[in-house]
Design a protein around this motif. Structure first.
Motif, PDB file in Angstrom:
ATOM      1  N   GLN A 255       0.910  -1.166   0.025  1.00 15.51           N
ATOM      2  CA  GLN A 255      -0.039   0.018   0.123  1.00 15.51           C
ATOM      3  C   GLN A 255       0.802   1.237   0.024  1.00 15.51           C
ATOM      4  OE1 GLN A 255      -2.349  -0.685   3.601  1.00 15.51           O
ATOM      5  NE2 GLN A 255      -4.035  -1.728   2.377  1.00 15.51           N
ATOM      6  N   THR A 256       2.215   1.318   0.458  1.00 16.10           N
ATOM      7  CA  THR A 256       3.032   2.352   0.585  1.00 16.10           C
ATOM      8  C   THR A 256       4.124   2.414  -0.435  1.00 16.10           C
ATOM      9  OG1 THR A 256       4.138   1.408   2.183  1.00 16.10           O
ATOM     10  CG2 THR A 256       2.160   2.692   2.778  1.00 16.10           C
ATOM     11  N   VAL A 257       3.998   1.640  -1.130  1.00 19.68           N
ATOM     12  CA  VAL A 257       5.611   1.282  -2.163  1.00 19.68           C
ATOM     13  C   VAL A 257       5.680   2.485  -2.987  1.00 19.68           C
ATOM     14  CG1 VAL A 257       4.452   0.294  -3.952  1.00 19.68           C
ATOM     15  CG2 VAL A 257       6.482  -0.572  -3.380  1.00 19.68           C
ATOM     16  N   ASP A 258       4.748   3.202  -3.045  1.00 15.16           N
ATOM     17  CA  ASP A 258       4.795   4.325  -4.139  1.00 15.16           C
ATOM     18  C   ASP A 258       5.502   5.649  -3.579  1.00 15.16           C
ATOM     19  OD1 ASP A 258       2.695   4.896  -2.643  1.00 15.16           O
ATOM     20  OD2 ASP A 258       1.467   5.744  -4.210  1.00 15.16           O
ATOM     21  N   LYS A 259       5.552   5.553  -2.195  1.00 22.35           N
ATOM     22  CA  LYS A 259       6.204   6.877  -1.202  1.00 22.35           C
ATOM     23  C   LYS A 259       7.452   7.172  -1.380  1.00 22.35           C
ATOM     24  CE  LYS A 259       2.667   6.593   2.052  1.00 22.35           C
ATOM     25  NZ  LYS A 259       1.789   7.777   1.920  1.00 22.35           N
ATOM     26  N   ASN A 260       7.904   8.506  -1.785  1.00 23.14           N
ATOM     27  CA  ASN A 260       9.365   8.668  -2.037  1.00 23.14           C
ATOM     28  C   ASN A 260       9.607   9.460  -0.784  1.00 23.14           C
ATOM     29  OD1 ASN A 260      11.725   9.726  -2.549  1.00 23.14           O
ATOM     30  ND2 ASN A 260      11.195  10.752  -4.467  1.00 23.14           N
ATOM     31  N   MET A 261      10.840   8.717  -0.047  1.00 17.94           N
ATOM     32  CA  MET A 261      11.063   9.576   1.418  1.00 17.94           C
ATOM     33  C   MET A 261      11.538  10.940   1.241  1.00 17.94           C
ATOM     34  SD  MET A 261      11.146   8.345   4.489  1.00 17.94           S
ATOM     35  CE  MET A 261      10.514   9.899   4.925  1.00 17.94           C
ATOM     36  N   ILE A 262      12.195  11.397   0.233  1.00 16.18           N
ATOM     37  CA  ILE A 262      12.509  12.753   0.008  1.00 16.18           C
ATOM     38  C   ILE A 262      11.504  13.706  -0.153  1.00 16.18           C
ATOM     39  CG2 ILE A 262      12.772  12.896  -2.419  1.00 16.18           C
ATOM     40  CD1 ILE A 262      15.612  14.058   0.097  1.00 16.18           C
ATOM     41  N   ASP A 263      10.463  13.467  -0.589  1.00 14.81           N
ATOM     42  CA  ASP A 263       9.123  14.374  -0.635  1.00 14.81           C
ATOM     43  C   ASP A 263       8.475  14.454   0.807  1.00 14.81           C
ATOM     44  OD1 ASP A 263       9.698  14.629  -3.300  1.00 14.81           O
ATOM     45  OD2 ASP A 263       8.249  13.058  -3.881  1.00 14.81           O
ATOM     46  N   LYS A 264       9.296  15.392   1.546  1.00 16.47           N
ATOM     47  CA  LYS A 264       8.528  15.281   2.819  1.00 16.47           C
ATOM     48  C   LYS A 264       7.665  16.276   2.938  1.00 16.47           C
ATOM     49  CE  LYS A 264      13.402  14.349   4.869  1.00 16.47           C
ATOM     50  NZ  LYS A 264      12.897  12.967   5.430  1.00 16.47           N
ATOM     51  N   ASP A 265       7.556  17.249   1.925  1.00 13.56           N
ATOM     52  CA  ASP A 265       6.070  18.178   2.269  1.00 13.56           C
ATOM     53  C   ASP A 265       4.978  17.631   1.543  1.00 13.56           C
ATOM     54  OD1 ASP A 265       7.416  18.316  -0.111  1.00 13.56           O
ATOM     55  OD2 ASP A 265       7.152  20.372  -0.235  1.00 13.56           O
ATOM     56  N   GLU A 266       5.429  16.525   0.634  1.00 14.27           N
ATOM     57  CA  GLU A 266       4.374  15.806   0.130  1.00 14.27           C
ATOM     58  C   GLU A 266       3.881  14.612   0.991  1.00 14.27           C
ATOM     59  OE1 GLU A 266       3.343  13.184  -3.986  1.00 14.27           O
ATOM     60  OE2 GLU A 266       5.192  14.322  -3.813  1.00 14.27           O
ATOM     61  N   TYR A 267       4.710  13.955   1.751  1.00 16.16           N
ATOM     62  CA  TYR A 267       4.288  12.919   2.698  1.00 16.16           C
ATOM     63  C   TYR A 267       4.649  13.403   4.034  1.00 16.16           C
ATOM     64  CZ  TYR A 267       4.419  10.598  -1.848  1.00 16.16           C
ATOM     65  OH  TYR A 267       4.046  10.024  -3.221  1.00 16.16           O
ATOM     66  N   PRO A 268       4.293  14.359   4.614  1.00 15.02           N
ATOM     67  CA  PRO A 268       4.515  14.800   5.714  1.00 15.02           C
ATOM     68  C   PRO A 268       4.191  13.706   6.888  1.00 15.02           C
ATOM     69  CG  PRO A 268       2.363  15.447   5.269  1.00 15.02           C
ATOM     70  CD  PRO A 268       2.959  15.089   4.178  1.00 15.02           C
ATOM     71  N   ALA A 269       3.385  12.914   6.947  1.00 17.55           N
ATOM     72  CA  ALA A 269       3.168  11.923   7.935  1.00 17.55           C
ATOM     73  C   ALA A 269       4.360  10.671   7.985  1.00 17.55           C
ATOM     74  CB  ALA A 269       1.761  10.930   7.581  1.00 17.55           C
ATOM     75  N   THR A 270       4.770  10.323   6.491  1.00 17.62           N
ATOM     76  CA  THR A 270       5.916   9.638   6.446  1.00 17.62           C
ATOM     77  C   THR A 270       7.289  10.266   7.021  1.00 17.62           C
ATOM     78  OG1 THR A 270       5.009   8.592   4.702  1.00 17.62           O
ATOM     79  CG2 THR A 270       7.327   8.244   4.911  1.00 17.62           C
ATOM     80  N   ALA A 271       7.218  11.719   6.951  1.00 17.99           N
ATOM     81  CA  ALA A 271       8.442  12.412   7.433  1.00 17.99           C
ATOM     82  C   ALA A 271       8.373  12.191   8.643  1.00 17.99           C
ATOM     83  CB  ALA A 271       8.445  13.813   6.899  1.00 17.99           C
ATOM     84  N   ALA A 272       7.244  12.485   9.541  1.00 12.72           N
ATOM     85  CA  ALA A 272       7.050  12.648  10.853  1.00 12.72           C
ATOM     86  C   ALA A 272       7.563  10.904  11.624  1.00 12.72           C
ATOM     87  CB  ALA A 272       5.840  12.911  11.347  1.00 12.72           C
ATOM     88  N   ILE A 273       7.092  10.019  10.897  1.00 12.06           N
ATOM     89  CA  ILE A 273       7.331   8.725  11.212  1.00 12.06           C
ATOM     90  C   ILE A 273       8.767   8.484  11.322  1.00 12.06           C
ATOM     91  CG2 ILE A 273       7.111   6.307  10.539  1.00 12.06           C
ATOM     92  CD1 ILE A 273       4.195   7.081  10.116  1.00 12.06           C
ATOM     93  N   GLU A 274       9.466   9.064  10.140  1.00  8.63           N
ATOM     94  CA  GLU A 274      10.980   8.913  10.101  1.00  8.63           C
ATOM     95  C   GLU A 274      11.618   9.173  11.493  1.00  8.63           C
ATOM     96  OE1 GLU A 274      14.875   9.832   7.134  1.00  8.63           O
ATOM     97  OE2 GLU A 274      12.870  11.322   7.240  1.00  8.63           O
ATOM     98  N   GLU A 275      11.405  10.384  11.736  1.00  9.13           N
ATOM     99  CA  GLU A 275      11.848  11.199  12.768  1.00  9.13           C
ATOM    100  C   GLU A 275      11.677  10.423  14.232  1.00  9.13           C
ATOM    101  OE1 GLU A 275      12.105  15.329  15.278  1.00  9.13           O
ATOM    102  OE2 GLU A 275      11.363  15.556  13.134  1.00  9.13           O
ATOM    103  N   ARG A 276      10.330   9.884  14.090  1.00 10.87           N
ATOM    104  CA  ARG A 276      10.240   9.131  15.433  1.00 10.87           C
ATOM    105  C   ARG A 276      10.882   7.796  15.454  1.00 10.87           C
ATOM    106  NH1 ARG A 276       3.817   8.436  14.915  1.00 10.87           N
ATOM    107  NH2 ARG A 276       3.967  10.575  14.333  1.00 10.87           N
ATOM    108  N   CYS A 277      11.258   7.224  14.376  1.00  7.66           N
ATOM    109  CA  CYS A 277      11.958   5.826  14.242  1.00  7.66           C
ATOM    110  C   CYS A 277      13.647   6.246  14.698  1.00  7.66           C
ATOM    111  CB  CYS A 277      11.984   5.613  12.915  1.00  7.66           C
ATOM    112  SG  CYS A 277      10.612   4.543  12.423  1.00  7.66           S
ATOM    113  N   TRP A 278      14.030   7.246  14.287  1.00  7.01           N
ATOM    114  CA  TRP A 278      15.570   7.363  14.660  1.00  7.01           C
ATOM    115  C   TRP A 278      15.486   7.954  16.294  1.00  7.01           C
ATOM    116  CZ3 TRP A 278      16.922  12.228  16.172  1.00  7.01           C
ATOM    117  CH2 TRP A 278      16.502  13.475  15.728  1.00  7.01           C
ATOM    118  N   ARG A 279      14.439   8.737  16.590  1.00  5.71           N
ATOM    119  CA  ARG A 279      14.498   8.891  18.068  1.00  5.71           C
ATOM    120  C   ARG A 279      14.179   7.786  19.051  1.00  5.71           C
ATOM    121  NH1 ARG A 279      14.789  14.315  19.344  1.00  5.71           N
ATOM    122  NH2 ARG A 279      14.286  15.779  17.625  1.00  5.71           N
ATOM    123  N   MET A 280      13.352   6.963  18.341  1.00  3.06           N
ATOM    124  CA  MET A 280      13.399   5.759  19.203  1.00  3.06           C
ATOM    125  C   MET A 280      14.290   4.788  19.378  1.00  3.06           C
ATOM    126  SD  MET A 280       9.688   4.109  17.833  1.00  3.06           S
ATOM    127  CE  MET A 280       8.137   4.664  18.525  1.00  3.06           C
TER     128      MET A 280
END
Length: 456
Positions: A72-97
């Motif tokens: 369901q999420t294979v089309d998401k590009n990690m660099i497009d942080k303003d297009e995929y703000p939820a994914t960007a927030a989850i990325e930060e959550r992961c490295w903080r974890m």
């Protein structure tokens, strides 16, 4: 016959299946989707079975919910942080974890990022050490022409790439029978005023050994007391950084050791995610030079980005978060401890087979290796056993150790989530059969010239 007619033919009578396709030229026409799928699927069947690949550290099993999320999420590009703000927030959550897992001293003063894999994370960690060293040297009015980095000859090849690509002299500490990994012995011979840092490996790929970060740091304390050189450590935790916190929590190797400036790991190894994703976290923001950070707008604010790659998968970051939520500390401990138990079961049984001598037993990361005893039969080698096991579907690599031990050939097993005790028992039965065959030879096995096919 039209393309529509071809679709109605039996699958293997359609153009592309019933005829040869060009291999190295761009095709002129189209195929039906089902035919193109079948062509690619059939060729990929010639690969080995990934679950029986005991050479790779990379995750080969995830549960059905993870596979659904992936699709369901294979089309998401990690660099497009303003297009995929939820994914960007989850990325930060992961490295903080991960920073929390690795005992960061101040959760509010840190920075990290996801990467394609731990190799890219290592590049970033090494580059930060170099930039930090350059900044200090410039401020002191000193030369920045000859940076070096100290590391064991048993490191993964990504560190050779780092030294080559970023023009840093490697100071190789050799592995020997007495010192199979970097342990601080004679470290003063390799460190000088141009040393940007020391690399410590948590889970050496050759044997699975942990390099003792705390002891290395203590030796660097002695060097600083004698010379004034304040040399930091990057911990390459590609494997062990996702094992030690759960299964050896008392071991001090992470940010509890003050000289540790940064830690990297591979999410797609014992992070339990399909490839490719890696992570790096710095002790504090001061350890990551501002010159390495690029800034982009994010929900009206600022989002730092610092990976070497630009476009890269977002789905694996979401899979990592899924695993963190799904498993938690308790689940990761259960999964990793099971792999350790299977590894030690296997190593214990292999040690009983007669011709083998263990170099490690799988009690650090679930990886162990063995060599033939000195009085073993001259009629066969570990490469012969590798070939015999491959005939039964198992990929169990044989290879030489590094540097001064290059004449020592070993065989290695990596136990990952998905290699059950039951499968391990089947492997042992196949090994016993093949060892008995090889031990029964009347003369040496014939050998063709062997190409260097295995890389760590």
């Amino acid at each position: 016959m039209t393309a529509t007619d071809r679709i109605d033919l039996p699958v293997f009578a359609q153009a592309g299946e019933a005829s040869s396709l060009p291999r190295n030229e761009f095709p002129a026409g189209m195929l039906a989707p089902s035919t193109a799928y079948q062509v690619v699927h059939d060729e990929a069947m010639l690969d080995g079975n990934s679950r029986l690949n005991l050479a790779t550290f990379v995750t080969t099993y995830m549960d059905k919910e993870a596979k659904l999320l992936y699709a369901q999420t294979v089309d998401k590009n990690m660099i497009d942080k303003d297009e995929y703000p939820a994914t960007a927030a989850i990325e930060e959550r992961c490295w903080r974890m991960l920073g929390d897992l690795w005992n960061l001293p101040d959760a509010n003063d840190t920075i990290g990022t996801s990467t394609i894999g731990s190799s890219e994370a290592c590049m970033l960690g090494g580059l930060a050490l170099k930039r930090h060293w350059q900044g200090a040297r410039k401020a002191a009015g000193k030369s920045i022409e000859k940076p070096n980095i100290v590391l064991s000859t048993g490191v993964q090849v990504c560190w050779e790439k780092f030294c080559n690509y970023f023009e840093v002299e490697p100071r190789w500490v050799p592995v020997t029978e007495e010192h199979l990994f970097l342990d601080g012995f004679e470290l003063e011979k390799y460190v000088d005023e141009n040393t940007i840092g020391v690399v410590a490996i948590m889970g050496q790929t050759y044997t699975g050994a942990y390099e003792p970060v705390k002891e290395i740091a203590a030796k660097l304390d002695e060097i600083q007391a004698a010379s004034g050189w304040d040399v930091k450590i990057h911990v390459d935790g590609a494997s062990g950084a996702m094992i030690a916190p759960f299964c050896q929590p008392e071991l001090e190797w992470d940010f509890r050791v003050e000289r540790v400036a940064s830690i990297s790991t591979s999410g797609h190894k014992f992070g339990l995610v399909y490839p490719g994703v890696g992570w790096i976290v710095w002790r504090n923001q001061e350890r990551l030079p501002e010159s390495m950070i690029f800034h982009c707008a994010y929900l009206g604010g600022d989002m730092p980005t610092l990976a070497l790659n630009f476009s890269r998968p977002g789905a694996q970051v979401l899979l990592q978060y899924y695993q963190f939520l799904r498993l938690g500390r308790e689940g990761y401990r259960a999964v990793q401890q099971n792999s350790l138990d299977v590894a030690q079961y296997l190593s214990g049984e292999i040690a009983k087979m007669g011709p083998f001598e263990l170099l490690s037993k799988g009690d650090t990361i679930p990886v162990f290796c063995w060599r033939l005893k000195k009085d073993a039969s001259p009629n066969w080698t570990l490469y012969d056993l590798e070939d015999r096991l491959r005939m039964k579907g198992w990929q169990v690599p044989a290879y030489p150790l590094a540097d001064n031990l290059g004449d020592v050939n070993v065989q290695r097993i990596v136990v990952r989530n998905g290699l059950s005790r039951d499968l391990a028992t089947k492997l042992l039965a196949d090994m016993q059969t093949e060892v008995a065959f090889l031990e029964g030879l009347d003369g040496p096995m014939p050998h063709e010239k062997r190409s260097a096919a295995f890389h760590h």
